[in-house]
Design an enzyme around this catalytic site. Sequence first.
Site, PDB file in Angstrom:
ATOM      1  CB  CYS A  29      -0.925  -0.034   1.220  1.00 39.10           C
ATOM      2  SG  CYS A  29      -1.859   1.475   1.500  1.00 39.10           S
ATOM      3  CB  CYS A  32       0.110   1.875   4.062  1.00 37.23           C
ATOM      4  SG  CYS A  32      -1.571   1.272   3.841  1.00 37.23           S
TER       5      CYS A  32
END
Length: 104
Positions: A29, A32
Amino acid sequence: MLQELEKDNLSEIVNQEDTVVVQYSAGWCGNCRIMKPKFKKMAAAHENVTFVIADAENFPESRKLAKVDNLPTFAAFKNGNLVNQVQTNKLEILSNLVDEVTSN
């Protein structure tokens, strides 16, 4: 305090600590990875809150504590209960979540 989960035990942490803010993330991600240093900086600024980074893919039981259907998801817990959660890559929204759980 900041910690990264090494086992699927987020429920123990949430029940042991008064205030917990969790970043649910995954290695693939991008958002993230962008939010992780901001999350760590926020943890350093809030010594009375436990900040936890949880891999949403590797720790399914921990993921069940919040409704994680997009990453990154941030969840705030107070006295063992989910107070609120957001899915964001914006620092201001994360700050509002932390303020919400620390002002009560």
